[in-house]
Design a protein around this motif. Structure first.
Motif, mmCIF file in Angstrom:
data_model
loop_
_atom_site.group_PDB
_atom_site.id
_atom_site.type_symbol
_atom_site.label_atom_id
_atom_site.label_comp_id
_atom_site.label_asym_id
_atom_site.label_seq_id
_atom_site.Cartn_x
_atom_site.Cartn_y
_atom_site.Cartn_z
ATOM 1 N N VAL A 127 6.579 -16.034 -9.086
ATOM 2 C CA VAL A 127 5.020 -15.638 -9.433
ATOM 3 C C VAL A 127 5.988 -13.935 -9.251
ATOM 4 C CG1 VAL A 127 3.680 -15.540 -7.919
ATOM 5 C CG2 VAL A 127 4.318 -17.491 -8.272
ATOM 6 N N THR A 128 4.757 -13.489 -9.757
ATOM 7 C CA THR A 128 5.098 -11.925 -9.151
ATOM 8 C C THR A 128 4.023 -11.497 -7.973
ATOM 9 O OG1 THR A 128 3.705 -11.743 -11.080
ATOM 10 C CG2 THR A 128 6.244 -12.024 -12.000
ATOM 11 N N ASP A 129 4.107 -10.205 -8.251
ATOM 12 C CA ASP A 129 3.191 -9.406 -7.660
ATOM 13 C C ASP A 129 1.963 -9.427 -8.266
ATOM 14 O OD1 ASP A 129 4.908 -8.011 -5.256
ATOM 15 O OD2 ASP A 129 5.614 -7.273 -6.412
ATOM 16 N N THR A 133 -1.523 -10.325 -6.314
ATOM 17 C CA THR A 133 -2.567 -9.066 -6.512
ATOM 18 C C THR A 133 -4.532 -9.618 -7.115
ATOM 19 O OG1 THR A 133 -1.291 -7.103 -6.405
ATOM 20 C CG2 THR A 133 -3.760 -6.478 -7.057
ATOM 21 N N GLY A 134 -3.770 -10.063 -8.235
ATOM 22 C CA GLY A 134 -5.286 -10.995 -8.975
ATOM 23 C C GLY A 134 -6.098 -11.885 -7.922
ATOM 24 N N ALA A 161 -2.707 -6.818 0.556
ATOM 25 C CA ALA A 161 -2.952 -7.898 1.140
ATOM 26 C C ALA A 161 -3.842 -6.390 1.819
ATOM 27 C CB ALA A 161 -2.062 -8.938 1.687
ATOM 28 N N ALA A 162 -2.787 -5.546 2.408
ATOM 29 C CA ALA A 162 -4.163 -4.671 3.474
ATOM 30 C C ALA A 162 -5.291 -3.681 2.602
ATOM 31 C CB ALA A 162 -3.048 -3.213 3.801
ATOM 32 N N ALA A 163 -5.121 -3.839 0.951
ATOM 33 C CA ALA A 163 -5.976 -3.311 0.289
ATOM 34 C C ALA A 163 -7.434 -3.851 -0.043
ATOM 35 C CB ALA A 163 -5.898 -2.794 -0.831
ATOM 36 N N HIS A 164 -6.586 -5.114 0.082
ATOM 37 C CA HIS A 164 -7.981 -5.743 -1.298
ATOM 38 C C HIS A 164 -8.764 -7.806 0.030
ATOM 39 C CE1 HIS A 164 -7.465 -3.843 -4.594
ATOM 40 N NE2 HIS A 164 -5.985 -3.967 -4.337
#
Length: 220
Positions: A127-129, A133-134, A161-164
């Motif tokens: 599993v990727t960033d 993010t999605g 996590a901080a942004a979205h």
């Protein structure tokens, strides 16, 4: 009374006691039971314990999904946490059979499950960033994100996590070796009220690709 003579509510209640494979087998017996199987209300919680279980796809994704967990013990996904440049041919062969399973599932969740509130991934080394993010972007009600032993998770997930993660109240990034202490500090500064756990993550050695060998000068 035959099973199919029960009303929809009763059938949904009966299906709720069955595991995913049993639901799928029962649904194959007639169109009416298949329609019950496909009711999104039946699939508010999904828990996968092996790659084979996920690959069978005996489940339905829809807006009713609230909780999703993919928890694979290391013995079932050997080699997933090994750096790509260190994998043996056998490890690459094993990984190739399931390396996109969880990523594909998360993409489908992003498209179909906007009401997801809890996501748990353990031992999901591929599993990727970008996938996470999605999820943070497309599942705005996500409150709890638990990641354990996910080798490809980095500080980019913390930044996402901080942004979205506007509804996010709990974040675990335990035993994720490519998460750094600096990334954790930045997240704590940005989201001081977030319940953050990072057991051993910042203490583990991050993946560093081997440096290319210096070129030898051709003799004159």
């Amino acid at each position: 009374m035959h099973l199919t003579q029960l009303n929809r509510e009763c059938l949904l209640h009966l299906f709720s006691f069955l595991d995913a494979d049993s639901r799928s087998s029962l649904a194959a017996t007639c169109p009416q039971l298949r329609a019950v199987f496909e009711d999104p209300a039946l699939w508010s919680c999904l828990h996968f314990r092996s790659a084979a279980e996920l690959a069978r796809a005996h489940f339905v994704l829809g807006p009713a999904l609230r909780s999703l967990a993919v928890c694979w013990p290391p013995s079932r996904v050997r080699g997933c946490g090994v750096e790509d440049w260190l994998k043996s041919a056998l490890q690459r062969s094993i990984c190739s059979r399931h390396e996109s399973l969880v990523s594909d599932l998360l993409r489908r969740v992003c498209a179909r499950c906007p009401n997801l509130t809890t996501l748990t991934l353990a031992g999901c080394g591929h599993v990727t960033d970008d996938c996470l993010t999605g999820v943070l972007l497309r599942c705005p009600r996500l409150r709890t994100l638990r990641l354990e032993n996910c080798a490809r998770v980095t500080n980019r997930t913390l930044a996402a996590a901080a942004a979205h993660g506007h509804a996010l109240s709990t974040l675990h990034v335990d035993f994720c070796r490519n998460v750094s202490a600096a990334g954790l500090r930045q997240l704590r500064d940005a989201r001081p009220h977030l319940r953050l756990s990072a057991d051993r993550s910042a203490e583990m050695a991050p993946d560093l690709p081997p440096e290319p060998a210096p070129r030898r000068r051709a003799p004159r």
